[in-house]
Structure formats: structure tokens, C-alpha cells
Design a protein around this motif. Structure first.
Motif, PDB file in Angstrom:
ATOM      1  N   LEU A   9     -15.895  31.583  45.871  1.00 23.30           N
ATOM      2  CA  LEU A   9     -16.498  31.726  47.192  1.00 23.30           C
ATOM      3  C   LEU A   9     -15.461  32.188  48.216  1.00 23.30           C
ATOM      4  N   PHE A  10     -14.304  31.549  48.211  1.00 25.85           N
ATOM      5  CA  PHE A  10     -13.266  31.914  49.179  1.00 25.85           C
ATOM      6  C   PHE A  10     -12.721  33.313  48.913  1.00 25.85           C
ATOM      7  N   PHE A  11     -12.568  33.686  47.646  1.00 24.30           N
ATOM      8  CA  PHE A  11     -12.079  35.020  47.307  1.00 24.30           C
ATOM      9  C   PHE A  11     -13.052  36.087  47.781  1.00 24.30           C
ATOM     10  N   VAL A  12     -14.332  35.908  47.451  1.00 23.42           N
ATOM     11  CA  VAL A  12     -15.345  36.882  47.839  1.00 23.42           C
ATOM     12  C   VAL A  12     -15.458  36.961  49.361  1.00 23.42           C
ATOM     13  N   SER A  13     -15.427  35.811  50.013  1.00 22.98           N
ATOM     14  CA  SER A  13     -15.502  35.787  51.477  1.00 22.98           C
ATOM     15  C   SER A  13     -14.324  36.522  52.096  1.00 22.98           C
ATOM     16  N   GLY A  14     -13.132  36.233  51.609  1.00 25.20           N
ATOM     17  CA  GLY A  14     -11.939  36.898  52.134  1.00 25.20           C
ATOM     18  C   GLY A  14     -11.955  38.387  51.888  1.00 25.20           C
ATOM     19  N   ALA A  19     -12.396  43.685  53.932  1.00 18.84           N
ATOM     20  CA  ALA A  19     -12.940  45.040  53.816  1.00 18.84           C
ATOM     21  C   ALA A  19     -13.621  45.468  55.113  1.00 18.84           C
ATOM     22  N   ALA A  20     -14.367  44.550  55.699  1.00 18.16           N
ATOM     23  CA  ALA A  20     -15.048  44.858  56.959  1.00 18.16           C
ATOM     24  C   ALA A  20     -14.030  45.167  58.057  1.00 18.16           C
ATOM     25  N   ALA A  21     -13.009  44.348  58.157  1.00 17.13           N
ATOM     26  CA  ALA A  21     -11.978  44.581  59.176  1.00 17.13           C
ATOM     27  C   ALA A  21     -11.248  45.894  58.914  1.00 17.13           C
ATOM     28  N   GLY A  22     -10.960  46.179  57.652  1.00 16.92           N
ATOM     29  CA  GLY A  22     -10.286  47.428  57.306  1.00 16.92           C
ATOM     30  C   GLY A  22     -11.100  48.647  57.696  1.00 16.92           C
ATOM     31  N   ILE A  23     -12.392  48.578  57.456  1.00 17.25           N
ATOM     32  CA  ILE A  23     -13.249  49.708  57.812  1.00 17.25           C
ATOM     33  C   ILE A  23     -13.366  49.838  59.325  1.00 17.25           C
ATOM     34  N   LEU A  24     -13.446  48.699  60.018  1.00 14.97           N
ATOM     35  CA  LEU A  24     -13.561  48.752  61.473  1.00 14.97           C
ATOM     36  C   LEU A  24     -12.332  49.377  62.129  1.00 14.97           C
ATOM     37  N   LYS A  78     -20.246  23.726  53.142  1.00 19.84           N
ATOM     38  CA  LYS A  78     -21.327  24.085  54.056  1.00 19.84           C
ATOM     39  C   LYS A  78     -20.765  24.499  55.411  1.00 19.84           C
ATOM     40  N   ASP A  79     -19.811  23.723  55.924  1.00 19.09           N
ATOM     41  CA  ASP A  79     -19.201  24.048  57.209  1.00 19.09           C
ATOM     42  C   ASP A  79     -18.505  25.407  57.166  1.00 19.09           C
ATOM     43  N   LYS A  80     -17.782  25.658  56.088  1.00 18.80           N
ATOM     44  CA  LYS A  80     -17.081  26.939  55.953  1.00 18.80           C
ATOM     45  C   LYS A  80     -18.062  28.087  55.806  1.00 18.80           C
ATOM     46  N   ALA A  81     -19.140  27.892  55.058  1.00 18.36           N
ATOM     47  CA  ALA A  81     -20.154  28.937  54.897  1.00 18.36           C
ATOM     48  C   ALA A  81     -20.824  29.232  56.236  1.00 18.36           C
ATOM     49  N   GLU A  82     -21.106  28.203  57.023  1.00 18.89           N
ATOM     50  CA  GLU A  82     -21.710  28.409  58.337  1.00 18.89           C
ATOM     51  C   GLU A  82     -20.760  29.162  59.260  1.00 18.89           C
ATOM     52  N   LYS A  83     -19.467  28.858  59.180  1.00 19.56           N
ATOM     53  CA  LYS A  83     -18.490  29.588  59.986  1.00 19.56           C
ATOM     54  C   LYS A  83     -18.440  31.052  59.570  1.00 19.56           C
ATOM     55  N   LEU A  84     -18.459  31.291  58.248  1.00 21.08           N
ATOM     56  CA  LEU A  84     -18.461  32.670  57.756  1.00 21.08           C
ATOM     57  C   LEU A  84     -19.721  33.403  58.216  1.00 21.08           C
ATOM     58  N   LEU A  85     -20.864  32.734  58.199  1.00 21.40           N
ATOM     59  CA  LEU A  85     -22.092  33.359  58.689  1.00 21.40           C
ATOM     60  C   LEU A  85     -21.945  33.743  60.160  1.00 21.40           C
ATOM     61  N   GLY A  86     -21.322  32.874  60.934  1.00 23.51           N
ATOM     62  CA  GLY A  86     -21.082  33.191  62.339  1.00 23.51           C
ATOM     63  C   GLY A  86     -20.164  34.394  62.499  1.00 23.51           C
ATOM     64  N   ASP A  87     -19.115  34.455  61.664  1.00 18.33           N
ATOM     65  CA  ASP A  87     -18.198  35.590  61.705  1.00 18.33           C
ATOM     66  C   ASP A  87     -18.908  36.889  61.328  1.00 18.33           C
ATOM     67  N   VAL A  88     -19.759  36.820  60.301  1.00 19.32           N
ATOM     68  CA  VAL A  88     -20.509  37.999  59.879  1.00 19.32           C
ATOM     69  C   VAL A  88     -21.449  38.445  60.991  1.00 19.32           C
ATOM     70  N   ASP A  89     -22.135  37.505  61.625  1.00 21.28           N
ATOM     71  CA  ASP A  89     -23.020  37.853  62.733  1.00 21.28           C
ATOM     72  C   ASP A  89     -22.247  38.521  63.863  1.00 21.28           C
ATOM     73  N   SER A  90     -21.057  38.018  64.154  1.00 22.22           N
ATOM     74  CA  SER A  90     -20.230  38.620  65.207  1.00 22.22           C
ATOM     75  C   SER A  90     -19.848  40.050  64.851  1.00 22.22           C
ATOM     76  N   LEU A  91     -19.463  40.254  63.594  1.00 23.07           N
ATOM     77  CA  LEU A  91     -19.111  41.607  63.155  1.00 23.07           C
ATOM     78  C   LEU A  91     -20.314  42.536  63.232  1.00 23.07           C
ATOM     79  N   ILE A  92     -21.485  42.049  62.822  1.00 23.90           N
ATOM     80  CA  ILE A  92     -22.688  42.877  62.887  1.00 23.90           C
ATOM     81  C   ILE A  92     -22.985  43.242  64.338  1.00 23.90           C
ATOM     82  N   ASN A  93     -22.868  42.287  65.240  1.00 22.12           N
ATOM     83  CA  ASN A  93     -23.113  42.574  66.663  1.00 22.12           C
ATOM     84  C   ASN A  93     -22.122  43.601  67.190  1.00 22.12           C
ATOM     85  N   GLU A  94     -20.863  43.478  66.788  1.00 25.39           N
ATOM     86  CA  GLU A  94     -19.855  44.439  67.229  1.00 25.39           C
ATOM     87  C   GLU A  94     -20.160  45.831  66.704  1.00 25.39           C
TER      88      GLU A  94
END
Length: 101
Positions: A9-14, A19-24, A78-94
Motif C-alpha cells: 500500500l505504501f509503495f503504490v501510494s508513494g 508520478a503525479a508530482a513528476g508530471i505536474l 485507515k487514517d493514512k488512506a484518508e490522508k492520501l485520499l485528501g492529497d489526491v483530491d487536492s491534486l485533482i483540484n489543482e
């Protein structure tokens, strides 16, 4: 949740966030790149949501001898997954805000 699952989970998330940051921050090809990234992040968000639901369902299957430790691990995940979801939402909004430019 086993340590192996946690590590995956942590590897895939990272990898996804990297990758998202690199593309941005890489030279952009324009609207197509942002659309593609937005699509991939939304799929990633859906995958994380599914994983989060699975973690919550698995919580009830923990044996009594390891129940308290298992619940702690599940809550941490669960807490880490929720934080990652928040980060993904922020990236999508950006990304979506850049699409409009």
C-alpha cells in the motif's frame, strides 16, 4: 492487515504521488496531460476508497487474541488512506484549475 499488504500500500501510494508530482512539475504538454493525470488520480482515489472499505470490513474478522493490535493497525491504515485520499483530491483540484487556464 499484514505487513506485506501495508508495504505494498505504501509503495503504490508513494509511486502514484511521486508520478503525479513528476508530471505536474515536468514540462507540460498541455491540457491532454492534465486530463490524463486527472483521470488516473480519480481511478487511484477509487482504488484507495475500495481499499479503505475492505480494511473496515476486515476489522470485524480480527481474532480476539490479536484484536486490539489489529484494530490499531487498521485504524492507522485507515487514517493514512484518508490522508492520501485528501492529497489526491487536492491534486485533482489543482489539475482541474489548470485545465481552465
Amino acid at each position: 492487515m499484514s505487513k506485506k499488504t501495508s508495504n505494498i500500500l505504501f509503495f503504490v501510494s508513494g509511486a502514484a504521488v511521486g508520478a503525479a508530482a513528476g508530471i505536474l512539475f515536468a514540462p507540460e504538454k498541455g491540457r491532454e496531460t492534465r486530463s490524463w493525470l486527472s483521470y488516473r488520480l480519480e481511478k487511484y482515489r477509487d482504488t484507495l476508497s475500495d481499499l479503505l472499505e475492505e480494511l473496515v470490513e476486515d476489522r470485524g474478522r480480527v481474532t480476539s487474541s490479536a484484536k486490539s493490535e489489529g484494530q490499531r493497525v487498521i485504524q492507522d491504515a485507515k487514517d493514512k488512506a484518508e490522508k492520501l485520499l485528501g492529497d489526491v483530491d487536492s491534486l485533482i483540484n489543482e489539475i482541474n484549475s489548470r485545465k481552465e487556464i
